[in-house]
Design a protein around this motif. Structure first.
Motif, mmCIF file in Angstrom:
data_model
loop_
_atom_site.group_PDB
_atom_site.id
_atom_site.type_symbol
_atom_site.label_atom_id
_atom_site.label_comp_id
_atom_site.label_asym_id
_atom_site.label_seq_id
_atom_site.Cartn_x
_atom_site.Cartn_y
_atom_site.Cartn_z
ATOM 1 N N ALA A 33 0.856 -1.184 0.000
ATOM 2 C CA ALA A 33 0.000 0.000 0.000
ATOM 3 C C ALA A 33 0.892 1.235 0.000
ATOM 4 N N PRO A 34 0.624 2.190 -0.877
ATOM 5 C CA PRO A 34 1.443 3.409 -0.904
ATOM 6 C C PRO A 34 1.384 4.131 0.431
ATOM 7 N N LEU A 54 12.163 6.659 -4.647
ATOM 8 C CA LEU A 54 11.621 6.096 -3.405
ATOM 9 C C LEU A 54 10.156 5.673 -3.565
ATOM 10 N N ALA A 55 9.425 6.345 -4.454
ATOM 11 C CA ALA A 55 8.022 6.003 -4.667
ATOM 12 C C ALA A 55 7.874 4.586 -5.198
ATOM 13 N N HIS A 59 5.046 0.285 -4.244
ATOM 14 C CA HIS A 59 4.351 -0.736 -5.024
ATOM 15 C C HIS A 59 4.998 -2.109 -4.890
ATOM 16 N N LEU A 60 5.947 -2.228 -3.972
ATOM 17 C CA LEU A 60 6.646 -3.494 -3.789
ATOM 18 C C LEU A 60 6.335 -4.077 -2.427
ATOM 19 N N ALA A 61 6.442 -5.392 -2.348
ATOM 20 C CA ALA A 61 6.345 -6.037 -1.045
ATOM 21 C C ALA A 61 7.567 -5.626 -0.227
ATOM 22 N N THR A 62 7.491 -5.794 1.060
ATOM 23 C CA THR A 62 8.564 -5.357 1.952
ATOM 24 C C THR A 62 9.914 -5.916 1.550
ATOM 25 N N TYR A 69 15.982 1.051 -1.613
ATOM 26 C CA TYR A 69 16.704 1.892 -0.658
ATOM 27 C C TYR A 69 18.199 1.918 -0.967
ATOM 28 N N GLU A 70 18.767 0.765 -1.316
ATOM 29 C CA GLU A 70 20.189 0.719 -1.648
ATOM 30 C C GLU A 70 20.474 1.524 -2.920
#
Length: 113
Positions: A33-34, A54-55, A59-62, A69-70
């Protein structure tokens, strides 16, 4: 009452009173969820592009967040490193050495009054 829902439907969570809460059809609580975190532009195109990246994590799973992030961290690090290599505005001119380009000559002449 059973804890299973008919195939294709998501079971509605129960409220504190034990009643089923209203859930939108097709809603999956486990789906990404955004976060809708506002990102204010910085005015630097390189940095703003990384902030926009970062957005993608929304839309990705954890387990997919780490890659984003990397990637963003590397891009921001590169942008900061580039600041050290870019020529800045010219500084003040170096002071001229005394007596032109030669060092001062000691005076062995003593004056008598």
């Amino acid at each position: 009452m059973t804890d299973s829902a008919p195939e294709g439907l998501v079971a509605a969570p129960e409220t504190e009173a034990g009643e089923a809460a209203a859930v939108e059809p097709g809603y999956d609580a486990a789906a990404p969820a955004p976060l809708n975190v506002p990102r204010t532009p910085t005015g630097d195109a390189e940095v703003d592009a990384q902030l926009d990246r970062l957005a993608d994590a929304d839309h990705l799973a954890t387990d997919g967040h780490l890659e984003v992030y990397e990637d963003v961290h590397g891009g921001l690090r590169d942008a900061l490193t580039a600041l050290d290599t870019r020529p800045g505005p010219p500084g003040p001119p170096a002071p001229a050495p005394p007596h032109g380009n030669r060092p001062p000559v000691p005076s062995y002449h003593q004056s008598r009054s």
